[in-house]
Write a protein that holds these residues in place. Structure first.
Motif, PDB file in Angstrom:
ATOM      1  N   SER A   1      15.702  19.980 113.821  1.00  0.00           N
ATOM      2  CA  SER A   1      14.543  19.643 114.654  1.00  0.00           C
ATOM      3  C   SER A   1      14.802  18.440 115.543  1.00  0.00           C
ATOM      4  O   SER A   1      14.383  18.408 116.702  1.00  0.00           O
ATOM      5  CB  SER A   1      13.322  19.381 113.761  1.00  0.00           C
ATOM      6  N   ASP A   2      15.505  17.422 115.018  1.00  0.00           N
ATOM      7  CA  ASP A   2      15.745  16.231 115.826  1.00  0.00           C
ATOM      8  C   ASP A   2      16.769  16.488 116.926  1.00  0.00           C
ATOM      9  O   ASP A   2      16.893  15.704 117.867  1.00  0.00           O
ATOM     10  CB  ASP A   2      16.210  15.069 114.933  1.00  0.00           C
ATOM     11  N   GLU A   3      17.502  17.623 116.824  1.00  0.00           N
ATOM     12  CA  GLU A   3      18.512  17.954 117.824  1.00  0.00           C
ATOM     13  C   GLU A   3      17.959  18.837 118.941  1.00  0.00           C
ATOM     14  O   GLU A   3      18.413  18.730 120.088  1.00  0.00           O
ATOM     15  CB  GLU A   3      19.693  18.663 117.153  1.00  0.00           C
ATOM     16  N   ILE A   4      16.983  19.686 118.634  1.00  0.00           N
ATOM     17  CA  ILE A   4      16.498  20.620 119.657  1.00  0.00           C
ATOM     18  C   ILE A   4      15.737  19.908 120.762  1.00  0.00           C
ATOM     19  O   ILE A   4      15.552  20.473 121.844  1.00  0.00           O
ATOM     20  CB  ILE A   4      15.623  21.729 119.040  1.00  0.00           C
TER      21      ILE A   4
ATOM     22  N   ASN B   1      21.890  25.513 122.392  1.00  0.00           N
ATOM     23  CA  ASN B   1      22.830  26.496 122.922  1.00  0.00           C
ATOM     24  C   ASN B   1      22.560  27.835 122.227  1.00  0.00           C
ATOM     25  O   ASN B   1      22.688  27.937 121.013  1.00  0.00           O
ATOM     26  CB  ASN B   1      24.269  26.042 122.671  1.00  0.00           C
ATOM     27  N   TYR B   2      22.174  28.857 123.002  1.00  0.00           N
ATOM     28  CA  TYR B   2      21.852  30.177 122.453  1.00  0.00           C
ATOM     29  C   TYR B   2      22.970  31.198 122.682  1.00  0.00           C
ATOM     30  O   TYR B   2      22.849  32.348 122.248  1.00  0.00           O
ATOM     31  CB  TYR B   2      20.582  30.718 123.118  1.00  0.00           C
TER      32      TYR B   2
ATOM     33  N   ILE C   1      16.522  34.826 124.579  1.00  0.00           N
ATOM     34  CA  ILE C   1      15.231  34.379 125.117  1.00  0.00           C
ATOM     35  C   ILE C   1      14.181  34.351 124.004  1.00  0.00           C
ATOM     36  O   ILE C   1      13.347  33.438 123.950  1.00  0.00           O
ATOM     37  CB  ILE C   1      14.802  35.284 126.284  1.00  0.00           C
ATOM     38  N   LYS C   2      14.229  35.328 123.091  1.00  0.00           N
ATOM     39  CA  LYS C   2      13.324  35.306 121.942  1.00  0.00           C
ATOM     40  C   LYS C   2      13.582  34.074 121.077  1.00  0.00           C
ATOM     41  O   LYS C   2      12.649  33.440 120.574  1.00  0.00           O
ATOM     42  CB  LYS C   2      13.495  36.576 121.108  1.00  0.00           C
TER      43      LYS C   2
ATOM     44  N   ILE D   1      11.160  30.674 119.913  1.00  0.00           N
ATOM     45  CA  ILE D   1      11.068  30.016 118.598  1.00  0.00           C
ATOM     46  C   ILE D   1      11.258  28.510 118.754  1.00  0.00           C
ATOM     47  O   ILE D   1      10.536  27.705 118.156  1.00  0.00           O
ATOM     48  CB  ILE D   1      12.120  30.607 117.639  1.00  0.00           C
ATOM     49  N   THR D   2      12.228  28.125 119.588  1.00  0.00           N
ATOM     50  CA  THR D   2      12.460  26.701 119.851  1.00  0.00           C
ATOM     51  C   THR D   2      11.220  26.056 120.458  1.00  0.00           C
ATOM     52  O   THR D   2      10.832  24.941 120.070  1.00  0.00           O
ATOM     53  CB  THR D   2      13.657  26.521 120.803  1.00  0.00           C
TER      54      THR D   2
END
Length: 367
Positions: free
Chosen positions: A102-105, A110-111, A136-137, A141-142
């Motif tokens: 969480s602290d990185e997003i 990178n998907y 994209i899905k 979520i992100t």
């Protein structure tokens, strides 16, 4: 516009780029608050590691020049997305969706996924992969996670945050070399002419880019598909000692339509910017322009074109264009990433000025 006005506008743009660069060097502030990456194996940094697929490379000699060793990057070191992230001023590499905390997003995700394409079926003969639709899905979520992290429960505030972020998308390669030009697995080449297929791809791609716009993206860098006919892997498959023109000609059709479509999107969405990033690179003279990859590659169906695990690669890696049969060396990624970063300057310069004023971050990393 008068010549004086044009000169003033040019000087202003140079000032913005200069200030943005100075911002990273002096204050350690990234030029954008976050960076989101969508793509295939050219940008994958570990999303395929736990998938059931032949398109994963979390073993040596991959990562021989990367600080953390084999991470799932299809390279001896950094890939092009890593280089862009560093030039943008991020202290750490953007983490893969598969493992990002969480602290990185907050800084981006990178998907990218090796073998993935614009079309859902592209690359399926190699096993699991995360298509652009599914990337994209994952971004959705992100965003749900970011609503609590940066938006304080507000989707509106989160989208305003995303407006400032950099988005790069690099797709289309696998829709050709792992779909259209693999007739033993896919029917697309018998159903569509190269012109029809390019139009089909770009129309779907446009809808996917517009979906990202709907979710809050405003700063787009969209990579042209690479000239895959010049990779050692495709030349070997076709038994040729030079580039496969039929593949490159089809990709030119795609890239031409893509460039036109991005211009149309710029007109349709004046509050966004879609920048086309060319696939051609200017190589220094010391690079070994050859059809021979740096590492010894597998000829088996399982991992065809990948480096053979634990084999010692060439020692002069900085002089090679190709690391394995399909992917560039870190040296080439640095060249490509630097050229892409310069092309993206309209997206980060104005944002960097805003961050300089706010001066609320302190992160820096140099290529």
């Amino acid at each position: 516009m008068s010549s004086l006005d044009m000169a003033s506008k040019y000087q202003a743009s140079i000032f913005l780029v200069f200030t943005a660069t100075l911002l990273v060097a002096v204050n350690g502030v990234p030029q954008v608050p976050c960076y989101f990456i969508f793509g295939d194996s050219l940008m994958d940094n570990g999303n395929n590691n736990h998938l059931h697929t032949n398109s994963k490379v979390n073993f040596p000699p991959y990562g021989i020049d990367f600080p953390d060793g084999p991470t799932g990057r299809f390279s001896n070191g950094r890939n092009i997305a890593d280089v862009i992230a560093q030039l943008l001023g991020f202290e750490n590499f953007i983490q893969p969706f598969a493992t990002a905390r969480s602290d990185e997003i907050i800084k981006g995700v990178n998907y990218a996924s090796g073998g993935a394409g614009i079309r859902e079926e592209s690359g399926q003969h190699m096993g699991e992969r995360i298509s652009l639709n599914n990337q994209i899905k994952n971004h959705r979520i992100t965003i749900l996670r970011l609503i609590l992290l940066v938006g304080r429960g507000s989707l509106v505030a989160t989208r305003k945050y995303l407006h400032k972020c950099m988005y790069t998308v690099g797709m289309g390669n696998n829709d050709y070399i792992n779909n259209y030009f693999v007739p033993e697995y896919y029917k697309t080449s018998s159903l569509y002419s190269p012109e029809e297929y390019a139009l089909l791809l770009v129309e779907q791609y446009s809808q996917q880019l517009q979906a990202l716009y709907t979710y809050g993206a405003r700063k787009f860098g969209v990579f042209a598909a690479g000239y895959s006919g010049c990779t050692p892997g495709m030349m070997a498959i076709y038994g040729m000692n030079s580039c496969v023109d039929s593949i490159n000609n089809a990709i030119v059709l795609f890239n031409t339509l893509l460039n036109t479509t991005l211009n149309d999107l710029n007109n349709k969405y004046p509050d966004a910017k879609f920048i086309y990033i060319d696939a051609s690179l200017q190589y220094p003279t010391d690079l070994n322009i050859t059809d021979k990859p740096c590492c010894e590659v597998s000829s088996s169906i399982d991992g065809k074109g990948n480096c053979i695990p634990d084999h010692i690669p060439c020692s002069n890696r900085k002089n090679y264009v190709f690391w394995d049969a399909f992917h560039p060396t870190e040296r080439v990624s640095i060249i490509g990433g630097t050229q892409a970063y310069k092309r993206l300057s309209p997206l980060y310069a104005s944002e960097a000025i805003s961050l300089l004023i706010d001066n609320d971050q302190s992160h820096v990393s140099d290529v």
